[in-house]
Design a protein around this motif. Structure first.
Motif, PDB file in Angstrom:
ATOM      1  N   LEU A   1      14.690-102.956 -56.738  1.00 15.02           N
ATOM      2  CA  LEU A   1      14.128-102.573 -58.034  1.00 15.02           C
ATOM      3  C   LEU A   1      14.949-103.073 -59.216  1.00 15.02           C
ATOM      4  O   LEU A   1      14.376-103.614 -60.177  1.00 15.02           O
ATOM      5  CB  LEU A   1      13.970-101.053 -58.108  1.00 15.02           C
ATOM      6  N   PRO A   2      16.294-102.925 -59.222  1.00 12.46           N
ATOM      7  CA  PRO A   2      17.046-103.435 -60.373  1.00 12.46           C
ATOM      8  C   PRO A   2      16.831-104.923 -60.609  1.00 12.46           C
ATOM      9  O   PRO A   2      16.749-105.374 -61.755  1.00 12.46           O
ATOM     10  CB  PRO A   2      18.501-103.122 -60.009  1.00 12.46           C
ATOM     11  N   MET A   3      16.740-105.700 -59.509  1.00 10.51           N
ATOM     12  CA  MET A   3      16.522-107.127 -59.666  1.00 10.51           C
ATOM     13  C   MET A   3      15.146-107.410 -60.273  1.00 10.51           C
ATOM     14  O   MET A   3      15.002-108.253 -61.167  1.00 10.51           O
ATOM     15  CB  MET A   3      16.642-107.830 -58.312  1.00 10.51           C
ATOM     16  N   PHE A   4      14.119-106.666 -59.815  1.00 11.37           N
ATOM     17  CA  PHE A   4      12.771-106.867 -60.341  1.00 11.37           C
ATOM     18  C   PHE A   4      12.696-106.491 -61.823  1.00 11.37           C
ATOM     19  O   PHE A   4      11.996-107.154 -62.587  1.00 11.37           O
ATOM     20  CB  PHE A   4      11.768-106.030 -59.544  1.00 11.37           C
ATOM     21  N   LEU A   5      13.411-105.438 -62.231  1.00  5.75           N
ATOM     22  CA  LEU A   5      13.386-105.020 -63.629  1.00  5.75           C
ATOM     23  C   LEU A   5      14.084-106.026 -64.537  1.00  5.75           C
ATOM     24  O   LEU A   5      13.777-106.099 -65.730  1.00  5.75           O
ATOM     25  CB  LEU A   5      14.037-103.642 -63.780  1.00  5.75           C
ATOM     26  N   GLN A   6      15.014-106.792 -63.989  1.00  5.44           N
ATOM     27  CA  GLN A   6      15.725-107.759 -64.807  1.00  5.44           C
ATOM     28  C   GLN A   6      14.987-109.092 -64.922  1.00  5.44           C
ATOM     29  O   GLN A   6      15.372-109.940 -65.738  1.00  5.44           O
ATOM     30  CB  GLN A   6      17.119-108.006 -64.226  1.00  5.44           C
ATOM     31  N   ILE A   7      13.943-109.285 -64.122  1.00  8.54           N
ATOM     32  CA  ILE A   7      13.180-110.533 -64.203  1.00  8.54           C
ATOM     33  C   ILE A   7      12.556-110.725 -65.583  1.00  8.54           C
ATOM     34  O   ILE A   7      12.658-111.820 -66.160  1.00  8.54           O
ATOM     35  CB  ILE A   7      12.117-110.591 -63.089  1.00  8.54           C
ATOM     36  N   PRO A   8      11.891-109.699 -66.190  1.00 10.04           N
ATOM     37  CA  PRO A   8      11.366-109.898 -67.552  1.00 10.04           C
ATOM     38  C   PRO A   8      12.452-110.231 -68.568  1.00 10.04           C
ATOM     39  O   PRO A   8      12.223-111.030 -69.477  1.00 10.04           O
ATOM     40  CB  PRO A   8      10.702-108.546 -67.873  1.00 10.04           C
ATOM     41  N   VAL A   9      13.644-109.624 -68.404  1.00 10.06           N
ATOM     42  CA  VAL A   9      14.748-109.922 -69.322  1.00 10.06           C
ATOM     43  C   VAL A   9      15.164-111.384 -69.171  1.00 10.06           C
ATOM     44  O   VAL A   9      15.382-112.097 -70.169  1.00 10.06           O
ATOM     45  CB  VAL A   9      15.939-108.994 -69.047  1.00 10.06           C
ATOM     46  N   PHE A  10      15.255-111.831 -67.935  1.00  9.78           N
ATOM     47  CA  PHE A  10      15.633-113.225 -67.689  1.00  9.78           C
ATOM     48  C   PHE A  10      14.607-114.179 -68.293  1.00  9.78           C
ATOM     49  O   PHE A  10      14.971-115.172 -68.951  1.00  9.78           O
ATOM     50  CB  PHE A  10      15.765-113.450 -66.185  1.00  9.78           C
ATOM     51  N   LEU A  11      13.326-113.882 -68.079  1.00  9.14           N
ATOM     52  CA  LEU A  11      12.268-114.739 -68.635  1.00  9.14           C
ATOM     53  C   LEU A  11      12.297-114.721 -70.163  1.00  9.14           C
ATOM     54  O   LEU A  11      12.065-115.751 -70.812  1.00  9.14           O
ATOM     55  CB  LEU A  11      10.901-114.286 -68.121  1.00  9.14           C
ATOM     56  N   GLY A  12      12.571-113.540 -70.745  1.00  8.83           N
ATOM     57  CA  GLY A  12      12.639-113.443 -72.194  1.00  8.83           C
ATOM     58  C   GLY A  12      13.771-114.268 -72.773  1.00  8.83           C
ATOM     59  O   GLY A  12      13.592-115.002 -73.760  1.00  8.83           O
ATOM     60  N   LEU A  13      14.965-114.174 -72.160  1.00  2.96           N
ATOM     61  CA  LEU A  13      16.099-114.958 -72.636  1.00  2.96           C
ATOM     62  C   LEU A  13      15.846-116.447 -72.429  1.00  2.96           C
ATOM     63  O   LEU A  13      16.214-117.274 -73.282  1.00  2.96           O
ATOM     64  CB  LEU A  13      17.375-114.523 -71.910  1.00  2.96           C
ATOM     65  N   PHE A  14      15.227-116.802 -71.302  1.00  2.82           N
ATOM     66  CA  PHE A  14      14.897-118.202 -71.033  1.00  2.82           C
ATOM     67  C   PHE A  14      13.988-118.749 -72.136  1.00  2.82           C
ATOM     68  O   PHE A  14      14.200-119.863 -72.644  1.00  2.82           O
ATOM     69  CB  PHE A  14      14.210-118.307 -69.670  1.00  2.82           C
TER      70      PHE A  14
END
Length: 342
Positions: free
Chosen positions: A108-121
């Motif tokens: 779950l923590p990894m899945f929740l950080q995917i939107p953050v990663f995409l946003g920063l990208f």
């Protein structure tokens, strides 16, 4: 579904940290070819998000402990329904439902950080001097210009390992070779820290008995780091810095939790040696037949139940007289109590 709210949130956090470093006096100019105010803004973007996600991390640890405690029951089901995969899956899903355990909670923590990663990208990818919308997502023209020309050891943060010569020229890169070297070192570091983060947890908790859970563990341990070898060439250097920082934060956080609250030993796990107890019973080393948790604080400060008092076991054979021994009169040698006069 629009992701603008993520872009605005990432930009807001990033710009607030940059404003703080500017207020403190960290120079915005290059020192050793690096704009440290922007590098620190990305690093503390990670810190901010990890603090927000800490309750989710706590749930992840609890779920992993619950899954580990269920391993003996999972193994029994596997033996019972060997060869009948469909029934096995149904029984295991029912077991998870009854015990309120979720095998996917560990991801779950990894899945929740995917939107953050995409946003920063997305935010870093649009840092281009020719971008016609520099004020998008709450940026000012000055902030956009400074971030566009920010660098790590002369390698622009918006640049990638696979950036073309034209893109590097637009970003003001001094040397394409330097950009590729910096990007390659960061990508390899990202792969190594991603692998170590998964390996650290698996070494402490062990491989899962559930085939589905074990497959997820193998995917996180080997699949994700290998995929970064290819996809890492498409990530801006600023995004790779974010990923490496996030992995280092995870390693430190997991090490602290696993050291302070070590996972319980599971009977029958490989690596446990049998130890003989005082009454001759054999048990796994580090475990007892009826384990009782010590009184005090449990995981993350919760109180544990007081141990129940145990009645000592009396060895009746040791108290019995040996054959041929002279019986002993317990009353012999004792003086009778004085009787009251009159």
């Amino acid at each position: 579904m629009s992701l603008d709210w993520i872009y605005y949130a990432i930009s807001w956090i990033l710009l607030r940290w940059h404003a703080l470093w500017d207020t403190i006096g960290i120079p915005d100019g290059r020192v050793l070819g690096t704009n440290w105010s922007w590098i620190l803004s990305i690093v503390f973007l990670v810190v901010t998000l990890r603090v927000i996600l800490f309750p989710v991390f706590v749930k992840q640890i609890k779920s992993q402990r619950a899954m580990q405690a269920l391993q003996p029951k999972v193994k029994e089901l596997q033996e019972k329904h060997k060869g009948d995969r469909e029934t096995l899956q149904k029984e295991m899903m029912e077991l998870y439902r009854v015990e309120k355990a979720n095998p996917l909670m560990g991801c779950l923590p990894m899945f929740l950080q995917i939107p953050v990663f995409l946003g920063l990208f997305h935010v870093l990818r649009r840092l281009n001097p020719d971008n016609p919308q520099p004020n998008l997502y709450g940026w000012t023209a000055d902030q956009f210009r400074d971030a566009t020309h920010s660098a790590l050891f002369t390698a622009p943060l918006p640049a990638k390992f696979g950036s073309s010569a034209t893109e590097l020229t637009q970003l003001g890169a001094n040397s394409g070779v330097t950009v590729k070297i910096i990007a390659a070192v960061l990508v390899l570091t990202m792969m190594a820290t991603t692998y170590l983060t998964s390996r650290q947890m698996i070494l402490k908790t062990g491989w899962a008995e559930d085939p589905q859970q074990k497959m997820i563990q193998r995917l996180m341990l080997y699949g994700i780091p290998l995929s970064l070898l290819v996809s890492g060439a498409l990530f801006p250097i600023g995004v790779v810095i974010y990923w490496v920082t996030n992995n280092l934060f995870s390693l430190a956080q997991q090490q602290w939790v696993l050291r302070k609250f070590p996972p319980p030993q599971v009977a029958g796990k490989p690596g446990t040696t049998p130890a003989r107890s005082a009454n001759g019973a054999t048990a796994a080393k580090g475990t007892t037949k009826n384990p009782v948790q010590p009184a005090g604080r449990g995981l993350f400060g919760r109180k544990q139940a007081e141990p129940e008092p145990q009645t000592p076991v009396v060895d009746t054979k040791a108290l019995a007289p040996k054959p041929g021994a002279k019986p002993v009169n317990p009353k012999k040698g004792t003086r009778p109590a004085n009787k009251p006069k009159g």
